[in-house]
Design a protein around this motif. Sequence first.
Motif, PDB file in Angstrom:
ATOM      1  N   TYR A  23       0.904  -1.297  -0.195  1.00 63.57           N
ATOM      2  CA  TYR A  23       0.177   0.450  -0.073  1.00 63.57           C
ATOM      3  C   TYR A  23       0.755   1.192  -0.169  1.00 63.57           C
ATOM      4  O   TYR A  23       0.360   2.305   0.435  1.00 63.57           O
ATOM      5  CB  TYR A  23      -1.286   0.419   1.300  1.00 63.57           C
ATOM      6  CG  TYR A  23      -1.355  -0.869   1.411  1.00 63.57           C
ATOM      7  CD1 TYR A  23      -2.385  -0.904  -0.489  1.00 63.57           C
ATOM      8  CD2 TYR A  23      -1.530  -2.225   2.273  1.00 63.57           C
ATOM      9  CE1 TYR A  23      -4.111  -2.576   0.167  1.00 63.57           C
ATOM     10  CE2 TYR A  23      -2.548  -3.345   2.041  1.00 63.57           C
ATOM     11  CZ  TYR A  23      -3.574  -3.343   0.983  1.00 63.57           C
ATOM     12  OH  TYR A  23      -3.928  -4.524   1.152  1.00 63.57           O
ATOM     13  N   ALA A  24       1.953   1.005  -0.431  1.00 63.14           N
ATOM     14  CA  ALA A  24       3.167   2.117  -0.424  1.00 63.14           C
ATOM     15  C   ALA A  24       2.022   3.601  -1.382  1.00 63.14           C
ATOM     16  O   ALA A  24       2.208   2.774  -2.438  1.00 63.14           O
ATOM     17  CB  ALA A  24       4.955   1.994  -0.663  1.00 63.14           C
ATOM     18  N   GLY A  25       2.202   4.446  -0.956  1.00 64.69           N
ATOM     19  CA  GLY A  25       2.203   5.364  -1.862  1.00 64.69           C
ATOM     20  C   GLY A  25       0.976   5.730  -1.697  1.00 64.69           C
ATOM     21  O   GLY A  25       0.140   7.088  -1.966  1.00 64.69           O
ATOM     22  N   THR A  26      -0.078   5.190  -0.580  1.00 69.34           N
ATOM     23  CA  THR A  26      -2.017   5.568  -0.527  1.00 69.34           C
ATOM     24  C   THR A  26      -1.864   6.598   1.023  1.00 69.34           C
ATOM     25  O   THR A  26      -0.427   6.713   1.573  1.00 69.34           O
ATOM     26  CB  THR A  26      -2.260   4.677   0.392  1.00 69.34           C
ATOM     27  OG1 THR A  26      -1.144   3.907   1.166  1.00 69.34           O
ATOM     28  CG2 THR A  26      -2.460   3.893  -0.932  1.00 69.34           C
ATOM     29  N   TYR A  27      -2.677   7.913   1.188  1.00 65.90           N
ATOM     30  CA  TYR A  27      -2.466   8.277   2.464  1.00 65.90           C
ATOM     31  C   TYR A  27      -2.247   7.258   4.068  1.00 65.90           C
ATOM     32  O   TYR A  27      -1.285   8.019   4.390  1.00 65.90           O
ATOM     33  CB  TYR A  27      -3.565   9.288   2.195  1.00 65.90           C
ATOM     34  CG  TYR A  27      -3.977  10.291   3.877  1.00 65.90           C
ATOM     35  CD1 TYR A  27      -3.121  11.982   2.937  1.00 65.90           C
ATOM     36  CD2 TYR A  27      -5.079   9.974   4.488  1.00 65.90           C
ATOM     37  CE1 TYR A  27      -2.736  12.414   3.794  1.00 65.90           C
ATOM     38  CE2 TYR A  27      -4.142  10.670   5.670  1.00 65.90           C
ATOM     39  CZ  TYR A  27      -3.788  12.230   5.133  1.00 65.90           C
ATOM     40  OH  TYR A  27      -3.415  12.526   6.487  1.00 65.90           O
ATOM     41  N   ALA A  28      -3.298   6.587   3.323  1.00 66.96           N
ATOM     42  CA  ALA A  28      -2.837   5.699   4.737  1.00 66.96           C
ATOM     43  C   ALA A  28      -2.138   5.265   5.280  1.00 66.96           C
ATOM     44  O   ALA A  28      -1.809   4.999   6.403  1.00 66.96           O
ATOM     45  CB  ALA A  28      -3.966   4.395   5.010  1.00 66.96           C
ATOM     46  N   HIS A  29      -1.150   4.906   4.356  1.00 60.35           N
ATOM     47  CA  HIS A  29      -0.105   3.587   4.602  1.00 60.35           C
ATOM     48  C   HIS A  29       1.140   4.764   4.664  1.00 60.35           C
ATOM     49  O   HIS A  29       1.352   5.447   6.133  1.00 60.35           O
ATOM     50  CB  HIS A  29       0.285   3.160   3.584  1.00 60.35           C
ATOM     51  CG  HIS A  29       1.679   2.150   3.706  1.00 60.35           C
ATOM     52  ND1 HIS A  29       2.927   2.821   3.833  1.00 60.35           N
ATOM     53  CD2 HIS A  29       2.516   1.268   3.904  1.00 60.35           C
ATOM     54  CE1 HIS A  29       3.719   2.454   3.579  1.00 60.35           C
ATOM     55  NE2 HIS A  29       3.151   0.858   4.627  1.00 60.35           N
ATOM     56  N   PRO A  89      -7.427   0.577   1.764  1.00 58.51           N
ATOM     57  CA  PRO A  89      -6.154   1.966   2.331  1.00 58.51           C
ATOM     58  C   PRO A  89      -7.350   3.444   1.703  1.00 58.51           C
ATOM     59  O   PRO A  89      -7.240   4.104   2.829  1.00 58.51           O
ATOM     60  CB  PRO A  89      -5.422   2.125   1.358  1.00 58.51           C
ATOM     61  CG  PRO A  89      -5.232   1.610   0.001  1.00 58.51           C
ATOM     62  CD  PRO A  89      -5.583   0.145  -0.211  1.00 58.51           C
ATOM     63  N   ASP A  90      -8.310   3.741   0.517  1.00 59.22           N
ATOM     64  CA  ASP A  90      -8.642   4.516   0.420  1.00 59.22           C
ATOM     65  C   ASP A  90      -9.898   4.144   1.198  1.00 59.22           C
ATOM     66  O   ASP A  90     -10.898   5.301   1.427  1.00 59.22           O
ATOM     67  CB  ASP A  90      -9.787   4.346  -0.948  1.00 59.22           C
ATOM     68  CG  ASP A  90      -9.073   5.381  -1.821  1.00 59.22           C
ATOM     69  OD1 ASP A  90      -7.907   5.787  -1.546  1.00 59.22           O
ATOM     70  OD2 ASP A  90      -8.840   4.299  -3.302  1.00 59.22           O
ATOM     71  N   ALA A  91     -10.687   3.698   2.525  1.00 61.76           N
ATOM     72  CA  ALA A  91     -11.099   3.715   3.053  1.00 61.76           C
ATOM     73  C   ALA A  91     -11.536   4.188   4.267  1.00 61.76           C
ATOM     74  O   ALA A  91     -11.948   4.792   5.057  1.00 61.76           O
ATOM     75  CB  ALA A  91     -12.176   2.594   3.557  1.00 61.76           C
ATOM     76  N   TYR A  92      -9.986   4.587   4.638  1.00 62.02           N
ATOM     77  CA  TYR A  92      -9.534   5.791   5.161  1.00 62.02           C
ATOM     78  C   TYR A  92     -10.420   6.617   6.021  1.00 62.02           C
ATOM     79  O   TYR A  92     -10.812   7.212   6.951  1.00 62.02           O
ATOM     80  CB  TYR A  92      -8.013   6.055   5.302  1.00 62.02           C
ATOM     81  CG  TYR A  92      -7.456   7.090   6.286  1.00 62.02           C
ATOM     82  CD1 TYR A  92      -6.675   6.898   7.224  1.00 62.02           C
ATOM     83  CD2 TYR A  92      -7.054   8.617   5.980  1.00 62.02           C
ATOM     84  CE1 TYR A  92      -6.512   7.103   8.873  1.00 62.02           C
ATOM     85  CE2 TYR A  92      -7.022   9.319   6.758  1.00 62.02           C
ATOM     86  CZ  TYR A  92      -6.394   8.633   8.190  1.00 62.02           C
ATOM     87  OH  TYR A  92      -6.349   9.000   9.500  1.00 62.02           O
ATOM     88  N   TRP A  93     -10.602   7.619   4.885  1.00 66.43           N
ATOM     89  CA  TRP A  93     -11.553   8.817   4.979  1.00 66.43           C
ATOM     90  C   TRP A  93     -12.835   8.501   5.909  1.00 66.43           C
ATOM     91  O   TRP A  93     -13.127   9.333   6.170  1.00 66.43           O
ATOM     92  CB  TRP A  93     -12.343   9.219   3.947  1.00 66.43           C
ATOM     93  CG  TRP A  93     -12.634   8.578   3.210  1.00 66.43           C
ATOM     94  CD1 TRP A  93     -12.540   7.709   2.044  1.00 66.43           C
ATOM     95  CD2 TRP A  93     -14.747   8.419   3.549  1.00 66.43           C
ATOM     96  NE1 TRP A  93     -13.779   6.567   1.882  1.00 66.43           N
ATOM     97  CE2 TRP A  93     -14.792   7.379   2.113  1.00 66.43           C
ATOM     98  CE3 TRP A  93     -15.630   9.108   3.897  1.00 66.43           C
ATOM     99  CZ2 TRP A  93     -16.572   6.847   2.225  1.00 66.43           C
ATOM    100  CZ3 TRP A  93     -16.483   8.836   3.857  1.00 66.43           C
ATOM    101  CH2 TRP A  93     -16.952   7.852   2.953  1.00 66.43           C
ATOM    102  N   ASN A  94     -13.114   6.942   5.990  1.00 63.46           N
ATOM    103  CA  ASN A  94     -14.221   7.001   6.615  1.00 63.46           C
ATOM    104  C   ASN A  94     -13.954   6.719   8.526  1.00 63.46           C
ATOM    105  O   ASN A  94     -15.219   6.565   9.046  1.00 63.46           O
ATOM    106  CB  ASN A  94     -14.809   6.004   5.623  1.00 63.46           C
ATOM    107  CG  ASN A  94     -16.434   5.382   6.550  1.00 63.46           C
ATOM    108  OD1 ASN A  94     -17.095   6.594   7.266  1.00 63.46           O
ATOM    109  ND2 ASN A  94     -17.300   4.623   6.571  1.00 63.46           N
ATOM    110  N   ILE A  95     -13.030   6.982   8.221  1.00 59.02           N
ATOM    111  CA  ILE A  95     -12.369   6.723  10.101  1.00 59.02           C
ATOM    112  C   ILE A  95     -12.772   7.143  11.445  1.00 59.02           C
ATOM    113  O   ILE A  95     -13.224   9.268  10.832  1.00 59.02           O
ATOM    114  CB  ILE A  95     -11.200   7.246  10.874  1.00 59.02           C
ATOM    115  CG1 ILE A  95     -10.263   5.006  10.421  1.00 59.02           C
ATOM    116  CG2 ILE A  95     -10.525   6.553  11.979  1.00 59.02           C
ATOM    117  CD1 ILE A  95      -9.273   5.676   9.721  1.00 59.02           C
ATOM    118  N   ASP A  96     -14.305   7.438  12.285  1.00 59.03           N
ATOM    119  CA  ASP A  96     -14.394   8.391  12.952  1.00 59.03           C
ATOM    120  C   ASP A  96     -13.924   9.354  14.315  1.00 59.03           C
ATOM    121  O   ASP A  96     -13.411   7.826  14.834  1.00 59.03           O
ATOM    122  CB  ASP A  96     -15.669   8.384  13.463  1.00 59.03           C
ATOM    123  CG  ASP A  96     -16.963   8.361  11.696  1.00 59.03           C
ATOM    124  OD1 ASP A  96     -16.527   9.386  11.722  1.00 59.03           O
ATOM    125  OD2 ASP A  96     -18.361   8.085  12.161  1.00 59.03           O
TER     126      ASP A  96
END
Length: 45
Positions: free
Chosen positions: A14-20, A38-45
């Motif tokens: 997942y290198a290069g992703t925001y979450a990583h 890793p795109d599901a990172y935005w959904n963290i509350d």
Amino acid sequence: MYDDYYFDECEDEYAGTYAHDVAGYSDDDIDTVFDGDPDAYWNID
């Protein structure tokens, strides 16, 4: 031939992703917490 251990140490799935790269989640964390997306990172509350 490359040894799997060596490859795992040098390459991140997942290198290069925001979450990583920015949030600091490991590949194992992304697989577990985000179901491998890793795109599901935005959904963290």
